[in-house]
Motif scaffolding. Structure first.
Motif, PDB file in Angstrom:
ATOM      1  N   TYR A  74       0.831  -1.211   0.000  1.00  0.00           N
ATOM      2  CA  TYR A  74       0.000   0.000   0.000  1.00  0.00           C
ATOM      3  C   TYR A  74       0.865   1.260   0.000  1.00  0.00           C
ATOM      4  O   TYR A  74       0.576   2.238  -0.687  1.00  0.00           O
ATOM      5  N   SER A  75       1.923   1.234   0.809  1.00  0.00           N
ATOM      6  CA  SER A  75       2.759   2.426   0.942  1.00  0.00           C
ATOM      7  C   SER A  75       3.443   2.789  -0.365  1.00  0.00           C
ATOM      8  O   SER A  75       3.512   3.953  -0.751  1.00  0.00           O
ATOM      9  N   GLY A  90       1.117   4.360  -2.584  1.00  0.00           N
ATOM     10  CA  GLY A  90       0.741   5.686  -2.114  1.00  0.00           C
ATOM     11  C   GLY A  90       1.813   6.714  -2.370  1.00  0.00           C
ATOM     12  O   GLY A  90       1.534   7.833  -2.783  1.00  0.00           O
ATOM     13  N   ASN A  91       3.065   6.350  -2.150  1.00  0.00           N
ATOM     14  CA  ASN A  91       4.175   7.276  -2.392  1.00  0.00           C
ATOM     15  C   ASN A  91       5.473   6.479  -2.368  1.00  0.00           C
ATOM     16  O   ASN A  91       6.000   6.171  -1.312  1.00  0.00           O
ATOM     17  N   ALA A  97       8.643   8.266  -0.735  1.00  0.00           N
ATOM     18  CA  ALA A  97       8.544   8.341   0.719  1.00  0.00           C
ATOM     19  C   ALA A  97       8.788   6.963   1.331  1.00  0.00           C
ATOM     20  O   ALA A  97       9.428   6.839   2.375  1.00  0.00           O
ATOM     21  N   SER A  98       8.300   5.922   0.681  1.00  0.00           N
ATOM     22  CA  SER A  98       8.488   4.567   1.194  1.00  0.00           C
ATOM     23  C   SER A  98       9.956   4.189   1.160  1.00  0.00           C
ATOM     24  O   SER A  98      10.488   3.598   2.097  1.00  0.00           O
ATOM     25  N   ARG A 130      -4.680   2.431  -3.105  1.00  0.00           N
ATOM     26  CA  ARG A 130      -6.015   2.279  -2.533  1.00  0.00           C
ATOM     27  C   ARG A 130      -6.717   1.065  -3.126  1.00  0.00           C
ATOM     28  O   ARG A 130      -6.711   0.887  -4.342  1.00  0.00           O
ATOM     29  N   GLY A 179       5.963  15.101  -1.285  1.00  0.00           N
ATOM     30  CA  GLY A 179       6.529  14.236  -2.307  1.00  0.00           C
ATOM     31  C   GLY A 179       7.359  13.099  -1.740  1.00  0.00           C
ATOM     32  O   GLY A 179       7.430  12.026  -2.327  1.00  0.00           O
ATOM     33  N   GLU A 180       8.007  13.340  -0.586  1.00  0.00           N
ATOM     34  CA  GLU A 180       8.963  12.347  -0.107  1.00  0.00           C
ATOM     35  C   GLU A 180       8.732  11.906   1.333  1.00  0.00           C
ATOM     36  O   GLU A 180       9.291  10.910   1.762  1.00  0.00           O
ATOM     37  N   GLY A 181       7.943  12.672   2.066  1.00  0.00           N
ATOM     38  CA  GLY A 181       7.840  12.374   3.488  1.00  0.00           C
ATOM     39  C   GLY A 181       6.587  11.606   3.869  1.00  0.00           C
ATOM     40  O   GLY A 181       6.631  10.710   4.692  1.00  0.00           O
ATOM     41  N   LEU A 182       5.476  11.956   3.245  1.00  0.00           N
ATOM     42  CA  LEU A 182       4.204  11.396   3.675  1.00  0.00           C
ATOM     43  C   LEU A 182       3.575  10.540   2.589  1.00  0.00           C
ATOM     44  O   LEU A 182       3.848  10.722   1.412  1.00  0.00           O
ATOM     45  N   ILE A 183       2.742   9.620   3.031  1.00  0.00           N
ATOM     46  CA  ILE A 183       1.870   8.927   2.097  1.00  0.00           C
ATOM     47  C   ILE A 183       0.496   9.535   2.353  1.00  0.00           C
ATOM     48  O   ILE A 183      -0.184   9.193   3.312  1.00  0.00           O
ATOM     49  N   GLN A 203      -2.744   7.691   3.173  1.00  0.00           N
ATOM     50  CA  GLN A 203      -2.801   6.822   4.341  1.00  0.00           C
ATOM     51  C   GLN A 203      -3.097   7.638   5.597  1.00  0.00           C
ATOM     52  O   GLN A 203      -2.958   8.849   5.619  1.00  0.00           O
ATOM     53  N   LYS A 257       7.483  10.173  12.876  1.00  0.00           N
ATOM     54  CA  LYS A 257       7.775   8.877  12.280  1.00  0.00           C
ATOM     55  C   LYS A 257       9.247   8.537  12.484  1.00  0.00           C
ATOM     56  O   LYS A 257       9.606   7.381  12.691  1.00  0.00           O
TER      57      LYS A 257
END
Lengths: 310, 498
Positions: free
Chosen positions: A188-189, A192-193, A196-197, A260, B342-346, B349, B411
């Motif tokens: 999922y992560s 989503g991005n 970031a993952s 999603r 762009g890089e820190g958060l999803i 979610q 986080k």
């Protein structure tokens, strides 16, 4: 707020019930136990492929090669059996080949940095070509009549067709993986991005290779079920199966952009397609019109989904 | 200022589902002024401007534009009436040229044929840009233009359509100091041409330098409007947060200890050349430099986010072979990135899920996530960092910028890092949350955590750092002690001067 979310998510489920009610009224033989089990068995093959694709699509990817992997895996498994290898070992070998084909897809996509659509478009052709080379374009017949192999496609457990049992077991395991494990969270992560993952320390490449490997394995599992039911491995088996599988995933409400969705939706999506096929057959609708109806339902479902999101 | 207002907004209300976002906002704008709009994140600035520009419709209240009551149905209508918004995220299509972007949606064609008159468009775009004093090749692809130049394309576009009202949302957030000077010249010119400008920004210095009046919003209501000449920093901050904040930067009381990490001869394919520095226990090392000096690239290299780097990094006496962020995290590093969306958060979610991404291993056994531990960790972090959210199941995208930033920091705190890298930790964060972030940094260094803080805001660098590392064109051009650090010394080193 949360309740409306769940209500929205269950949209496909209500759609399935609605279609079932309509078909039951239009065709009395539709809602008989035998026919329901029949539908479930027909659905199982598409559902298994679509389960794998759900993982892939959740990461924001796509796999067009599922039908070709199904055919090549089935042909190699059948070939192994005709050459005298024990059916169970042949089946395990087939599943491993499926995993290898899927892993190869994943490697091209992650390490080769090729877009999933292009990568699997290429391997779709390659795996299909290899199937034709291996079978010389002819079906492989004269397969083992061992109990275990026959059971896979034709057997029953407590009155339920074995492929249906397989489908539900696969569903439970995959649901658990997606919902409860770090791998599932990673899937999922990434969808989503991805960046970031990556920066959060997730092994993005490994997880991606993992989802393609899983899809390869599930596609070959579907292929083995098909082979057992037909008692032969067809070189053209699984052609265009990716379309029904993608349709099932999308009907179930999983977003093609990734991040999603849920696997229960995919099960419902596969059932909607199966129920429609079966019901329209019972009503003697020509297969030409069936395609029109099926396409229409997919379009309608997606449009309704858009409306809700807006 | 006796001119008649071009816009008055009176008692504007707006709710989203059950949340009352604007509770009777009042605002007016006169031609030829630059009117600053300030307020903490979530105070309602964006919502108010979106109502003015027709993106949202108001629930209640009155808007008069040029003496007439209006209600725009969509941004296009507002634009036709002469109100243009320059958003923080620019509407530039990178693959098109400067002129193509300039004329996007209103291309000049031969009759109604759809065949474009390219030569004419190029010349005209160039002329409009010249009008602003900007020299830019109209045939250059927008992707090759700097952010500042891209912004100029949008401003020129607005001017060419005779916009009388220009709304600018955080226009300087991504600009270098040189580009900011250019921008100020341009908007000063527009002011003299009687254009009315709404200027949304968190940067107090800029507002006091450029603007004529300031309106402060708090919790969806207008707190007041002041003339810049008759107000002060302190008053504005007090209006924004509703209380006195005291000193902007909390006092640094911690004394850094022995050397914890040393970086030697680090070079990357992304442009860092032979960078060497050390980091002490409990120290805040500020990293200054112009945009593009290689600060973020250096941080990414230390964290193992980019491959193909050379040089050595030693942490607690052990060589750190960070070929992947996961290895870096295991060694005790954490990286709060500059671009939190762009890089820190999803964004899709939930807060809980976002707080878990960096610590999935610790929250699971045999790869199976422990939901209870996850929830516990989330509620601890929400409390510790005072993240304002109605529940941990809220999607991250629904939170304000400052709270989103706290999620990203949270986080990483969860991994109990030894070295915390913060890249522009307070960008787009309001004053209240800024101070909270500084306090968190102080608490961490007291617990012996070492912090590397990349920042483009010199006051922040000077206010928080124990030492300042300055980068220039990929190299470390100076490392200055807190006591010797001044704006001048840092800027000299950053621009490559002696």
């Amino acid at each position: 707020m949360k309740n409306t979310g769940l209500f929205q998510k269950l949209g496909p489920f209500f759609g399935l019930i609605l279609i079932t009610i309509v078909l039951s009224i239009l065709s009395p033989s539709f809602f008989e136990l035998n026919n329901i089990l029949n539908i479930l068995r027909q659905v199982s093959i598409n559902a298994l492929i679509a389960f794998g694709l759900t993982f892939v699509i959740l990461t924001g990817g796509i796999d067009l090669s599922v039908g070709s992997m199904l055919a090549l895996g089935a042909a190699l498994t059948a070939g192994a059996m005709t050459s005298g290898i024990d059916p169970i070992i042949a089946i395990l070998l087939g599943l491993m080949i499926g995993a290898a084909m899927g892993a190869f897809n994943g490697l091209i996509i992650t390490k080769g940095k090729v877009a999933p659509f292009i990568a699997t478009l290429a391997t779709m052709t390659i795996y299909r070509g290899l199937t034709l080379v291996y079978t010389d374009g002819r079906p492989i017949t004269g397969l083992s009549d061992s109990f275990s192999f026959q059971m896979i496609g034709k057997g029953y457990v407590l009155g339920i067709p074995f492929p249906v049992v397989t489908m539900f077991l696969a569903f439970l395991v995959l649901w658990f993986i997606l919902k409860k494990t770090t791998f599932g969270r990673g899937v999922y992560s990434i969808g989503g991005n991805e960046e970031a993952s990556h920066l959060a320390g997730l092994r993005v490449d490994r997880i991606k290779i993992g989802v393609y490997t899983l899809t390869g394995m599930l596609s070959v599992l579907a292929g083995i079920i098909l082979t057992s039911r037909l008692n032969s491995a067809q070189p053209t088996a699984g052609t265009a199966y990716e379309l029904d599988a993608i349709a099932a995933v999308v009907l179930g409400g999983t977003s093609l952009t990734g991040g999603r969705g849920w696997i229960f939706g995919t099960l419902i999506g596969a059932l909607i397609i199966g129920v429609l096929n079966n019901g329209l057959n019972l009503m003697n609708v020509s297969s030409f019109y069936q395609q029109v109806v099926k396409g229409g339902v997919i379009l309608l479902a997606v449009l309704l989904d858009r409306k809700k999101a807006a | 200022m006796t001119t008649k207002p071009i816009i008055t907004m009176t008692n504007i209300h707006k709710s989203f589902s059950s949340v009352h976002v604007l509770k009777g906002v009042t605002f007016d704008l006169v031609p030829g002024e630059i009117h600053a709009l300030m307020g903490e994140n979530g105070a309602g600035k964006s919502t108010m401007m979106k109502i003015l520009s027709g993106i949202y419709t108001k629930d209640k209240g009155e808007i008069t534009y040029k003496g007439e009551q209006v209600e725009f149905k969509g941004p296009k209508q507002a634009e036709e009436a002469g109100i243009t918004v320059i958003h923080q995220e620019l509407n530039i299509i990178p693959n098109l040229t400067v002129a193509e972007n300039f004329f996007l949606g209103k291309e000049k064609t031969i009759g109604r044929s759809g065949i474009m008159k390219n030569k004419e468009m190029n010349e005209e775009a160039k002329a409009w840009l010249m009008e602003l004093g900007i020299q830019l090749d109209p045939q250059k692809p927008a992707a090759e233009c700097s952010v500042g130049q891209q912004q100029m394309i949008e401003i020129a576009r607005a001017v060419s359509t005779n916009s009388e009202v220009l709304i600018m949302d955080e226009p300087t957030a991504a600009l270098t100091s040189k580009e900011i000077d250019v921008l100020f010249n341009v908007i000063d010119g527009l002011r003299r041409k009687n254009v009315a400008i709404v200027y949304i920004s968190h940067r107090m210095e800029e507002i006091f330098k450029m603007c004529d009046r300031i309106t402060v919003l708090r919790d969806g209501a207008s707190i007041g409007t002041r003339e810049i000449k008759k107000t002060s920093f302190q008053e504005v901050v007090k209006m924004m947060v509703g209380r006195d904040l005291g000193e902007q930067f909390p006092e640094r009381t911690n004394n850094p200890g022995k050397i914890r990490m040393s970086v030697e001869g680090l070079s990357t394919k992304t442009g860092v050349q032979n960078a060497s520095f050390t980091l002490k226990h409990g120290e805040i090392l500020g990293v200054a430099g112009l945009m593009g000096a290689g600060r973020t690239e250096l941080m990414r290299a230390i964290f193992g986010a980019d491959k193909n780097t050379s040089g050595t990094i030693t942490l607690d006496g052990k060589a750190l072979e960070a070929r992947h962020p996961q290895k870096a995290i295991e060694a005790g590093l954490a990286f709060v990135t500059e671009d939190r969306k762009g890089e820190g958060l999803i964004l899709n979610q939930t807060v809980r899920e976002n707080l878990a991404t960096s610590q999935l291993k610790r929250l699971s056994k045999w790869s199976i996530l422990n939901r209870k531990k996850e929830q516990q960790s989330a509620s601890e972090l929400i409390e510790r960092l005072r993240i304002k959210t109605s529940s941990m199941e809220q999607p991250a995208k629904s939170l304000s910028g400052g709270n989103q930033q706290k999620i990203v920091i949270g986080k990483w705190l969860a991994t109990e890092p030894k070295v915390l890298i913060l890249d522009e930790p307070t960008r787009g964060v309001d004053v209240g949350a800024k101070k909270e972030i500084y306090q968190i940094m102080n608490e961490l260094t007291k617990k012996d955590v070492s912090i590397i803080m990349v920042s483009s805001e010199l006051p922040e660098i000077l206010g928080m750092s124990d030492r300042v590392l300055v980068m220039h064109e990929g190299t470390v051009s100076a490392i200055i002690d807190r006591t010797d650090a001044t704006q001048e010394r840092i800027m000299t080193a950053a621009t490559g001067g002696e």
